[in-house]
Design an enzyme around this catalytic site. Structure first.
Site, PDB file in Angstrom:
ATOM      1  N   GLY A  37       0.816  -1.214   0.000  1.00 46.03           N
ATOM      2  CA  GLY A  37       0.000   0.000   0.000  1.00 46.03           C
ATOM      3  C   GLY A  37       0.848   1.261   0.000  1.00 46.03           C
ATOM      4  O   GLY A  37       0.548   2.229  -0.707  1.00 46.03           O
ATOM      5  N   CYS A  38       1.923   1.243   0.763  1.00 48.48           N
ATOM      6  CA  CYS A  38       2.788   2.421   0.859  1.00 48.48           C
ATOM      7  C   CYS A  38       3.531   2.665  -0.455  1.00 48.48           C
ATOM      8  O   CYS A  38       3.735   3.812  -0.858  1.00 48.48           O
ATOM      9  CB  CYS A  38       3.760   2.263   2.020  1.00 48.48           C
ATOM     10  SG  CYS A  38       2.894   2.127   3.601  1.00 48.48           S
ATOM     11  N   THR A  39       3.916   1.592  -1.119  1.00 51.76           N
ATOM     12  CA  THR A  39       4.568   1.731  -2.424  1.00 51.76           C
ATOM     13  C   THR A  39       3.577   2.269  -3.448  1.00 51.76           C
ATOM     14  O   THR A  39       3.907   3.176  -4.223  1.00 51.76           O
ATOM     15  CB  THR A  39       5.156   0.378  -2.879  1.00 51.76           C
ATOM     16  OG1 THR A  39       6.113  -0.049  -1.900  1.00 51.76           O
ATOM     17  CG2 THR A  39       5.829   0.495  -4.235  1.00 51.76           C
TER      18      THR A  39
END
Length: 149
Positions: A37-39
């Site tokens: 998700g952060c990527t």
């Protein structure tokens, strides 16, 4: 509420809210470098970065990862903006985005994915709390564009 901070990033030391005076600032908090998700969120902000810059807006990510982790994450995905190091999550706590939760049956404190937008005078003008990574960068860009009208 005081939104000021003084943290290092993957590119330089002692960044503060004042460092961005004269331009709008998108300060987005995410849980961890190199997670799916952060990527996704970082790649979407990267893809739209030139559009933010064209609107006199800087983008800065924040997580508890180290400068080295941020540097590796940034290089791996060609992230053009700075990533702040909030190792002890003091800034996340200051912004009220930490929440108790469970992971693998253990109690943990989670960083709730959130974004704060500041105007050219460092005044908070918008909060996005508990956001989903997919499409969020576009949502923030649309908000910045709406200010131009």
């Amino acid at each position: 509420m005081d939104y000021n901070f003084k943290l290092s990033s993957n590119k330089r030391d002692d960044l503060s809210l004042e460092s961005f005076k004269g331009q709008k600032l998108v300060l987005y908090f995410y849980p961890k470098d190199n997670t799916s998700g952060c990527t996704t969120e970082a790649l979407e902000f990267t893809e739209l970065y030139d559009k933010f810059k064209a609107l006199n807006t800087e983008v800065v990510g924040v997580s508890r990862d180290s400068a080295k982790s941020h540097d590796n994450f940034s290089k791996k995905h060609n992230i053009p903006f700075e990533l702040l190091v909030d190792k002890d999550r003091q800034l996340a706590d200051q912004y009220g985005i930490l929440k108790p939760g469970k992971m693998y049956g253990k109690d943990v404190i989670r960083t709730i994915r959130s974004t704060f937008v500041f105007d050219e005078d460092s005044n908070l003008i918008k909060e996005f709390r508990d956001v989903k990574p997919l499409g969020h960068a576009q949502e923030v860009l649309d908000f910045i564009k709406s200010l131009e009208k």
